[in-house]
Design a protein around this motif. Structure first.
Motif, mmCIF file in Angstrom:
data_model
loop_
_atom_site.group_PDB
_atom_site.id
_atom_site.type_symbol
_atom_site.label_atom_id
_atom_site.label_comp_id
_atom_site.label_asym_id
_atom_site.label_seq_id
_atom_site.Cartn_x
_atom_site.Cartn_y
_atom_site.Cartn_z
ATOM 1 N N ASP A 34 -8.327 3.793 -4.742
ATOM 2 C CA ASP A 34 -8.012 3.263 -3.417
ATOM 3 C C ASP A 34 -8.960 2.103 -3.130
ATOM 4 O OD1 ASP A 34 -7.238 2.832 -0.800
ATOM 5 O OD2 ASP A 34 -8.312 4.576 -0.001
ATOM 6 N N SER A 80 -14.318 1.000 -1.465
ATOM 7 C CA SER A 80 -13.309 1.666 -2.292
ATOM 8 C C SER A 80 -13.651 3.139 -2.458
ATOM 9 C CB SER A 80 -13.213 0.993 -3.666
ATOM 10 O OG SER A 80 -12.864 -0.365 -3.567
ATOM 11 N N SER A 114 0.845 -1.202 0.000
ATOM 12 C CA SER A 114 0.000 0.000 0.000
ATOM 13 C C SER A 114 0.878 1.249 0.000
ATOM 14 C CB SER A 114 -0.940 0.011 1.211
ATOM 15 O OG SER A 114 -1.863 -1.053 1.134
ATOM 16 N N GLN A 120 -3.996 0.095 -3.367
ATOM 17 C CA GLN A 120 -4.408 1.013 -4.436
ATOM 18 C C GLN A 120 -3.902 0.598 -5.815
ATOM 19 O OE1 GLN A 120 -1.891 1.666 -2.231
ATOM 20 N NE2 GLN A 120 -0.337 1.572 -3.842
ATOM 21 N N PHE A 170 -4.623 4.583 2.778
ATOM 22 C CA PHE A 170 -5.107 3.935 1.565
ATOM 23 C C PHE A 170 -4.580 2.507 1.569
ATOM 24 C CE2 PHE A 170 -1.546 6.776 0.609
ATOM 25 C CZ PHE A 170 -0.600 5.944 0.036
#
Length: 277
Positions: A174, A180, A136, A159, A156
């Protein structure tokens, strides 16, 4: 995906193919050089255990490899290596996806790359923006040295499709673990814009394209949905895949990506086909 990269002519004739484990993303520069992601196992690496490495790989217009940069090596000598150190040291607190990735050595899972053109500071001309799903994390790589000159983790998760906006912020899909959203952050990691709605969720994949009128075209991969929103976040239209599988139609065909092309996109090479008599 993960096998190689090929080039087809306008009439689908194979021009060349390279078995180099290319995956996820590629870009073609004005000179025809291709920037892509490749991967492979590395028993010897700075972490002392077998891992899957990712390479930012540049190809000539004919598919010949010009050079490759190891993301593992770039990360090892950067101030951002601690995120991978933690993952390798222990699986405590990891979700199922990351535990599986850790066991398989898929500790980076780079899923997008963008060559940058004329952005501010670390986003300057020629650098490369990378997105790592497993960690991430977002990084900017100096294309000449391979150094990671900027990195960011934050609120986040997993992603995809990170890209630089004209104002210097970074836009991406994200994914999250339960819902999401689209997110834009500045160079310090501060959220400057976000968009979501009830039920918007794709645990994997997902893309967003900035259109000439500043609207955003979104592929919500897992439910097989395409959405276009305006700069205020209002939905202009959406399409939900009608294709289903198994007896009770509980499985939907995924929509991995959607891209709008100009109306005259094929004028230079498409030939009209006479209707059958």
């Amino acid at each position: 995906e993960g096998m190689g990269i090929m080039r087809l002519s306008h009439d689908s004739q194979l021009e060349w193919a390279v078995e180099n484990n290319a995956h996820h993303d590629n870009e073609v520069d004005p000179e025809g050089r291709i920037l892509t992601l490749t991967r492979g196992a590395r028993k010897e690496n700075p972490w002392g255990r077998p891992l899957s490495d990712e390479w930012v790989t540049e190809l000539a217009p004919d598919g010949t490899e010009l050079r490759r940069i190891s993301v593992l090596d770039s990360l090892a000598r950067s101030p951002y290596r601690k995120v991978l150190d933690r993952l390798i040291r222990s699986d405590k607190g990891l979700d199922g996806m990351r535990k599986t990735a850790r066991r398989a050595g898929d500790v980076l899972h780079i899923n997008s790359l963008r060559r940058l053109y004329g952005g501010p500071g670390v986003f300057s001309n020629g650098n490369i923006l990378l997105s790592s799903r497993t960690l991430s994390a977002l990084w900017v790589m100096d294309a000449e040295t391979g150094d990671l000159v900027w990195g960011m983790t934050g609120e986040f998760d997993g992603q995809h499709d990170a890209q630089l906006m004209d104002d210097g912020s970074v836009l991406f899909f994200d994914n999250g673990s339960k819902s999401s959203r689209l997110l834009r952050i500045d160079a310090k990691g501060r959220v400057v814009w976000k968009w979501a709605r009830e039920g918007f969720f794709s645990r994997f994949c997902g893309t967003v394209q900035v259109l000439p009128n500043a609207n955003l075209l979104i592929a919500e991969t897992f439910p097989g949905r395409a959405i276009e929103i305006d700069p205020k976040g209002e939905v202009g239209w959406e399409w939900h895949s009608p294709y289903r599988a198994v007896d009770n139609a509980e499985l939907t065909a995924n929509l991995f990506e959607i891209e709008r092309v100009p109306a005259d996109y094929g004028d230079a090479w498409l030939k009209p086909v006479s209707p059958p008599r």
